[in-house]
Motif scaffolding. Structure first.
Motif, PDB file in Angstrom:
ATOM      1  N   ILE A   1       1.388  -0.772 -64.859  1.00 47.61           N
ATOM      2  CA  ILE A   1       2.720  -0.829 -64.225  1.00 47.61           C
ATOM      3  C   ILE A   1       2.710  -0.075 -62.899  1.00 47.61           C
ATOM      4  CG2 ILE A   1       5.117  -0.033 -64.440  1.00 47.61           C
ATOM      5  CD1 ILE A   1       4.945  -0.857 -67.407  1.00 47.61           C
ATOM      6  N   ALA A   2       2.104   1.106 -62.871  1.00 46.20           N
ATOM      7  CA  ALA A   2       2.028   1.863 -61.613  1.00 46.20           C
ATOM      8  C   ALA A   2       1.270   1.074 -60.555  1.00 46.20           C
ATOM      9  CB  ALA A   2       1.366   3.215 -61.848  1.00 46.20           C
ATOM     10  N   THR A   3       0.205   0.421 -60.969  1.00 46.29           N
ATOM     11  CA  THR A   3      -0.566  -0.407 -60.039  1.00 46.29           C
ATOM     12  C   THR A   3       0.295  -1.522 -59.472  1.00 46.29           C
ATOM     13  OG1 THR A   3      -2.649   0.100 -61.130  1.00 46.29           O
ATOM     14  CG2 THR A   3      -2.562  -1.947 -59.873  1.00 46.29           C
ATOM     15  N   GLY A   4       1.051  -2.181 -60.328  1.00 45.08           N
ATOM     16  CA  GLY A   4       1.946  -3.242 -59.877  1.00 45.08           C
ATOM     17  C   GLY A   4       2.965  -2.737 -58.869  1.00 45.08           C
ATOM     18  N   LEU A   5       3.494  -1.549 -59.095  1.00 44.30           N
ATOM     19  CA  LEU A   5       4.464  -0.975 -58.150  1.00 44.30           C
ATOM     20  C   LEU A   5       3.803  -0.662 -56.810  1.00 44.30           C
ATOM     21  CD1 LEU A   5       6.505   1.333 -60.537  1.00 44.30           C
ATOM     22  CD2 LEU A   5       7.249  -0.816 -59.487  1.00 44.30           C
ATOM     23  N   LEU A   6       2.573  -0.187 -56.848  1.00 44.70           N
ATOM     24  CA  LEU A   6       1.858   0.066 -55.591  1.00 44.70           C
ATOM     25  C   LEU A   6       1.579  -1.243 -54.853  1.00 44.70           C
ATOM     26  CD1 LEU A   6      -0.560   2.857 -56.826  1.00 44.70           C
ATOM     27  CD2 LEU A   6       1.305   3.127 -55.179  1.00 44.70           C
ATOM     28  N   HIS A   7       1.261  -2.286 -55.592  1.00 42.85           N
ATOM     29  CA  HIS A   7       1.098  -3.606 -54.963  1.00 42.85           C
ATOM     30  C   HIS A   7       2.404  -4.046 -54.306  1.00 42.85           C
ATOM     31  CE1 HIS A   7      -2.847  -3.917 -56.589  1.00 42.85           C
ATOM     32  NE2 HIS A   7      -2.542  -4.470 -57.750  1.00 42.85           N
ATOM     33  N   LEU A   8       3.523  -3.827 -54.989  1.00 46.15           N
ATOM     34  CA  LEU A   8       4.825  -4.194 -54.412  1.00 46.15           C
ATOM     35  C   LEU A   8       5.113  -3.430 -53.130  1.00 46.15           C
ATOM     36  CD1 LEU A   8       7.140  -4.572 -57.542  1.00 46.15           C
ATOM     37  CD2 LEU A   8       6.385  -6.370 -55.970  1.00 46.15           C
ATOM     38  N   CYS A   9       4.688  -2.178 -53.076  1.00 45.93           N
ATOM     39  CA  CYS A   9       4.846  -1.419 -51.828  1.00 45.93           C
ATOM     40  C   CYS A   9       4.067  -2.087 -50.697  1.00 45.93           C
ATOM     41  CB  CYS A   9       4.362   0.020 -52.017  1.00 45.93           C
ATOM     42  SG  CYS A   9       5.404   1.005 -53.082  1.00 45.93           S
ATOM     43  N   GLY A  10       2.849  -2.510 -50.998  1.00 45.68           N
ATOM     44  CA  GLY A  10       2.045  -3.216 -50.002  1.00 45.68           C
ATOM     45  C   GLY A  10       2.682  -4.530 -49.597  1.00 45.68           C
ATOM     46  N   ILE A  11       3.235  -5.263 -50.559  1.00 50.96           N
ATOM     47  CA  ILE A  11       3.910  -6.529 -50.260  1.00 50.96           C
ATOM     48  C   ILE A  11       5.109  -6.287 -49.364  1.00 50.96           C
ATOM     49  CG2 ILE A  11       5.291  -8.390 -51.280  1.00 50.96           C
ATOM     50  CD1 ILE A  11       3.345  -8.265 -53.702  1.00 50.96           C
ATOM     51  N   ALA A  12       5.881  -5.237 -49.669  1.00 54.57           N
ATOM     52  CA  ALA A  12       7.069  -4.933 -48.854  1.00 54.57           C
ATOM     53  C   ALA A  12       6.669  -4.645 -47.409  1.00 54.57           C
ATOM     54  CB  ALA A  12       7.820  -3.742 -49.448  1.00 54.57           C
ATOM     55  N   LEU A  13       5.629  -3.855 -47.222  1.00 61.29           N
ATOM     56  CA  LEU A  13       5.151  -3.567 -45.871  1.00 61.29           C
ATOM     57  C   LEU A  13       4.527  -4.816 -45.248  1.00 61.29           C
ATOM     58  CD1 LEU A  13       4.630  -1.579 -43.571  1.00 61.29           C
ATOM     59  CD2 LEU A  13       2.539  -0.874 -44.742  1.00 61.29           C
ATOM     60  N   GLY A  14       3.788  -5.561 -46.046  1.00 55.05           N
ATOM     61  CA  GLY A  14       3.131  -6.772 -45.556  1.00 55.05           C
ATOM     62  C   GLY A  14       4.096  -7.870 -45.144  1.00 55.05           C
ATOM     63  N   ALA A  15       5.315  -7.817 -45.655  1.00 51.73           N
ATOM     64  CA  ALA A  15       6.316  -8.816 -45.271  1.00 51.73           C
ATOM     65  C   ALA A  15       6.609  -8.765 -43.774  1.00 51.73           C
ATOM     66  CB  ALA A  15       7.604  -8.617 -46.074  1.00 51.73           C
ATOM     67  N   LEU A  16       6.327  -7.635 -43.156  1.00 52.52           N
ATOM     68  CA  LEU A  16       6.535  -7.508 -41.712  1.00 52.52           C
ATOM     69  C   LEU A  16       5.598  -8.416 -40.917  1.00 52.52           C
ATOM     70  CD1 LEU A  16       6.819  -3.622 -41.453  1.00 52.52           C
ATOM     71  CD2 LEU A  16       8.685  -5.282 -41.357  1.00 52.52           C
ATOM     72  N   ALA A  17       4.531  -8.896 -41.542  1.00 53.54           N
ATOM     73  CA  ALA A  17       3.538  -9.724 -40.853  1.00 53.54           C
ATOM     74  C   ALA A  17       4.093 -11.082 -40.438  1.00 53.54           C
ATOM     75  CB  ALA A  17       2.313  -9.916 -41.729  1.00 53.54           C
ATOM     76  N   ARG A  18       5.277 -11.410 -40.873  1.00 52.99           N
ATOM     77  CA  ARG A  18       5.879 -12.701 -40.494  1.00 52.99           C
ATOM     78  C   ARG A  18       6.325 -12.722 -39.039  1.00 52.99           C
ATOM     79  NH1 ARG A  18       8.633 -14.927 -45.935  1.00 52.99           N
ATOM     80  NH2 ARG A  18       6.952 -14.215 -47.264  1.00 52.99           N
ATOM     81  N   TRP A  19       6.424 -11.550 -38.435  1.00 54.56           N
ATOM     82  CA  TRP A  19       6.809 -11.445 -37.031  1.00 54.56           C
ATOM     83  C   TRP A  19       5.611 -10.927 -36.245  1.00 54.56           C
ATOM     84  CZ3 TRP A  19       9.876  -9.601 -41.034  1.00 54.56           C
ATOM     85  CH2 TRP A  19      11.028 -10.345 -41.276  1.00 54.56           C
ATOM     86  N   PRO A  20       5.446 -11.355 -35.017  1.00 47.50           N
ATOM     87  CA  PRO A  20       4.259 -10.943 -34.236  1.00 47.50           C
ATOM     88  C   PRO A  20       4.052  -9.438 -34.157  1.00 47.50           C
ATOM     89  CG  PRO A  20       5.394 -12.736 -33.129  1.00 47.50           C
ATOM     90  CD  PRO A  20       6.259 -12.324 -34.294  1.00 47.50           C
ATOM     91  N   SER A  21       5.105  -8.688 -33.854  1.00 52.83           N
ATOM     92  CA  SER A  21       4.927  -7.232 -33.768  1.00 52.83           C
ATOM     93  C   SER A  21       4.688  -6.632 -35.146  1.00 52.83           C
ATOM     94  CB  SER A  21       6.129  -6.576 -33.095  1.00 52.83           C
ATOM     95  OG  SER A  21       7.313  -6.880 -33.813  1.00 52.83           O
ATOM     96  N   GLY A  22       5.271  -7.220 -36.173  1.00 51.40           N
ATOM     97  CA  GLY A  22       5.036  -6.759 -37.543  1.00 51.40           C
ATOM     98  C   GLY A  22       3.606  -7.007 -37.977  1.00 51.40           C
ATOM     99  N   ALA A  23       3.043  -8.147 -37.533  1.00 50.01           N
ATOM    100  CA  ALA A  23       1.653  -8.460 -37.872  1.00 50.01           C
ATOM    101  C   ALA A  23       0.714  -7.420 -37.277  1.00 50.01           C
ATOM    102  CB  ALA A  23       1.285  -9.856 -37.382  1.00 50.01           C
ATOM    103  N   ILE A  24       1.028  -6.942 -36.092  1.00 56.19           N
ATOM    104  CA  ILE A  24       0.217  -5.892 -35.463  1.00 56.19           C
ATOM    105  C   ILE A  24       0.297  -4.611 -36.293  1.00 56.19           C
ATOM    106  CG2 ILE A  24       0.011  -4.404 -33.428  1.00 56.19           C
ATOM    107  CD1 ILE A  24       1.005  -6.881 -31.792  1.00 56.19           C
ATOM    108  N   LEU A  25       1.501  -4.279 -36.748  1.00 57.64           N
ATOM    109  CA  LEU A  25       1.696  -3.091 -37.581  1.00 57.64           C
ATOM    110  C   LEU A  25       0.925  -3.216 -38.892  1.00 57.64           C
ATOM    111  CD1 LEU A  25       3.241  -0.395 -38.095  1.00 57.64           C
ATOM    112  CD2 LEU A  25       5.004  -1.783 -39.177  1.00 57.64           C
TER     113      LEU A  25
END
Length: 195
Positions: free
Chosen positions: A151-175
């Motif tokens: 469960i903790a691993t899944g939550l850490l993956h969700l944190c990465g997904i939340a941050l990774g969602a920024l990749a949909r925008w050009p400046s977010g992809a750079i981040l």
């Protein structure tokens, strides 16, 4: 989206709140809580697991959910190997390499077929699971402990997904790619023994 940012802040606070004890279980600990805290208090685990979510988000559907499903499933297998005390070499090296390789996959926007990405993630998940399994306190209930670290691993993956969602925008992809570079650098520091 608000709850994911709250969860990310909570997990980061937990990760920074105490010493890195993911590989040195001490004191009274057993069951679910011990398993849940195990990956969260070890920065080497945190960065690799966040990298899985970041890479999945960067690759988009179906990888955004596929990679974070593959990792805990294979990690549980690695955990069973660790609990059974099967000899498995270079575990700490594999954990550090997972951060390096997964971070570089994000940093360089590596977009392989899903089966290749899942194979990479799965291969590294065995190392993480093995470490969790071998370090399970003797008095711990194995099923509760495993449920906690999955469960903790899944939550850490969700944190990465939340941050990774920024990749949909050009400046977010750079981040996001920059975050991948930082994860790779941190993994390199673990690999070289600096951290």
């Amino acid at each position: 989206m608000r709850w994911t940012s709250d969860a990310l802040c909570l997990l980061l606070a937990l990760a920074l709140a105490g010493p890195a004890l993911a590989h040195t279980e001490t004191g009274d600990s057993s069951g679910f809580l011990s398993g849940f805290l195990h990956p969260i208090v070890g920065p080497d685990h945190v960065i690799a697991m966040v990298a899985v979510g970041l890479w999945g988000a960067f690759l988009r559907t179906p990888a955004i959910w596929g990679l974070p499903i593959v990792f805990p499933l294979v990690m549980a297998f690695g955990g069973a190997l660790g609990i059974a005390q099967v000899d498995f070499p270079a575990v700490e090296t594999g954990i550090a390499l997972s951060a390096v390789i997964l971070g570089l996959c994000v940093a360089f926007a590596f977009k392989p077929p899903l089966w290749v990405a899942a194979s990479i993630v799965g291969a590294f998940a065995v190392f993480h699971g093995y470490a969790h399994g071998t370090e399970m306190p003797e008095a711990a209930d194995a099923m509760s402990f495993a449920l906690g670290f999955v469960i903790a691993t899944g939550l850490l993956h969700l944190c990465g997904i939340a941050l990774g969602a920024l990749a949909r925008w050009p400046s977010g992809a750079i981040l996001v790619r920059g975050a991948g570079g930082l994860i790779a650098a941190a993994g390199g520091a673990y690999l070289s023994g600096v951290m």
